[in-house]
Design an enzyme around this catalytic site. Sequence first.
Site, PDB file in Angstrom:
ATOM      1  CB  SER A 268     -12.378 -51.947 -30.662  1.00 25.71           C
ATOM      2  OG  SER A 268     -13.359 -50.944 -30.864  1.00 25.71           O
ATOM      3  CG  ASP A 574     -11.834 -43.579 -27.371  1.00 16.26           C
ATOM      4  OD1 ASP A 574     -12.653 -42.964 -28.420  1.00 16.26           O
ATOM      5  OD2 ASP A 574     -11.474 -45.044 -27.070  1.00 16.26           O
ATOM      6  CG  HIS A 627     -11.164 -46.570 -30.374  1.00 15.66           C
ATOM      7  ND1 HIS A 627     -11.417 -46.767 -29.284  1.00 15.66           N
ATOM      8  CD2 HIS A 627     -10.976 -47.572 -31.273  1.00 15.66           C
ATOM      9  CE1 HIS A 627     -12.570 -48.268 -29.454  1.00 15.66           C
ATOM     10  NE2 HIS A 627     -12.506 -48.194 -30.708  1.00 15.66           N
TER      11      HIS A 627
END
Length: 672
Positions: A268, A574, A627
Amino acid sequence: MSELRKRKPTASTPSASAHRPPPVPSDSESIVSESEPVPEPASKAKTKQKPGKTQQTGAKKWSCVDSCCWLIGIICSVWWVLLFSYKAMPASIPQYVTEAISGPMPDPPGVKLQKEGLKAKHPVVFVPGIVTGGLELWEGHQCAEGLFRKRLWGGTFGEVYKRPLCWVEHMSMDNETGLDPPGIRVRPVTGLVAADYFAPGYFVWAVLIANLARIGYEEKNMYMAAYDWRISFQNTEVRDQTLSRIKSNIELMVATNGGNKVVVIPHSMGVLYFLHFMKWVEAPVPMGGGGGPDWCAKHIKSVINIGGPFLGVPKAVSGLFSAEAKDVAVARGIAPGLLDSDFLGQTTLRHVMRMTRTWDSTMSMIPRGGDTIWGALDWSPEEGSVCPPGKEDSDRSIGINYGRMISFGKDVADAPVSDIDQIDFHDAEKGYNIANSNGSCGDTWTEYHEMGWIGIKAVADYKVYTMGSIVDLLSFVAPKMMQRGNAHFSYGIADDLDDPKYKHYKYWSNPLETKLPNAPEMEIFSLYGVGLPTERAYVYKLAQSAGCYIPFQIDTSVNNGTCLKDGVYLVNGDETVPVLSAGFMCAKGWRGKTRFNPTGMKNYIREYVHAPPANLLEGRGTQSGAHVDIMGNFALIEDVLRIAAGAKGDEIGGDQVHSDIFKWAEKIKLKL
């Protein structure tokens, strides 16, 4: 018997007192008793009772807040009981039930590769993303008494419920400097426990760590590069010397593991943080780490980016603009008064906005590349994509222009360019704010009180915003926030990467304004999930004025097929990062020798199609593309383990693409 019932003493009078002689009343008491009416029977008294009052004296009226608190308490209690029961029972029981329902479970990747004879080789460095790393208190105000070295972020979040305003105060940064407020020190938790679990039972890195341990990894050759994800990337070095610590730890791991280079695994926002690190470590002191231009070539084998928002995420725009994303907007639509209720002293959502707008890291997620990457009023790369993603028999987003990232009204989102009459907001006068004329809203209203009604109306009158105007919009509605953000991050495309200005740290996390390291043997991977609807653009409306309100809201009443739901346009991704952001650099920007990749470093795309868990006992699923849940995806974990054990990109199959990322990349006219 009827006479006995009438003369029966009340519940508050002891039975023995019935035999005592009554006291002789005084003159005044006699007068009062003579004037008082004879008490009526209880049944009649009940019928005459005023509505809304309980029969018992002093009973508290049950409110909506009480109901919500009880409901939350019941849900949490049931959750903890079920979690405790699940953890307490032998592992064979849930495994037996799961296998009875869905058949034998496959071996975890670590077990499978251990049987193949794979062994630990390259040291591994984890770089966590935003919100997933734990934070603990080292110094605080009086309201935080007893919380020394207790987690304020991550863990059980118990202090949020006990003292919410105190928690908001300690999680916020200084609105001028972006660093610690006076008298407060909140610091990142260190070690693997910093981000293995976000909360009890909710894994982040734990599954990957456990599988790495199966092939021989342990703490001496695994390192969690924890940092304070709230502050800007360069300020993690200024305040905590975090970048220097990462550099020293990587050098130590290489030296103590037979000279084997490290494999770095960011997730991320950690992807952007490590991009910044690679430029920082090469740059001369004092701005950089002084490692020299060949430091990455000497110390890094591969960078395996998971769910990387290389070009930012649209939901960062809605978060900074109105403290909303799709889930928040839907919750507000279902229960309009809940997030605007007087729950934390003023309103929940405004406290969230006040806190998150002090986190400079959130501005690193603003989309980069402007109209060139994300599209303009009349085009967008993803136009004509399938909605929902992954289902070819579904609708296509024909006629949807994702380039209009914020539109005030559905009619504006659909209108031909020639029909849109925009009134420029840049020079609009700010002021005439009646609601906050007395300053009662304070900091909770952030910077909206400085805009006033005229400024708010000017924003709506501009009607539609593309990425080319989003940064100006945010600078207009939150100038203090963006003044800090523009000092640490950039959002454009470099014309000449050799221009000396790009040596400044504000450009280092933008892949469109910096070069990859001089490390031709190093490999870069982009691993991410596909097949989930992901936020891309928004339809807004002006909120009804009410005191210290947030004047802009996502219009959840707007729906059109599966591409537009609850005021949010959706594309493939995602759930957090669109495919365009996660895959473009490896699909085109860094593919082969380009000005962004001058040494021709090899890079690969590995996409994982989302599949929900087969049953409840499977937890968050072993084939998830979401995610965070993708960190437990068996196929992804196997790829990571093989690379850590020495495999190159070609040896694990090269590119694995299921989306239209290459087709979308061709539509983007970027000078390479």
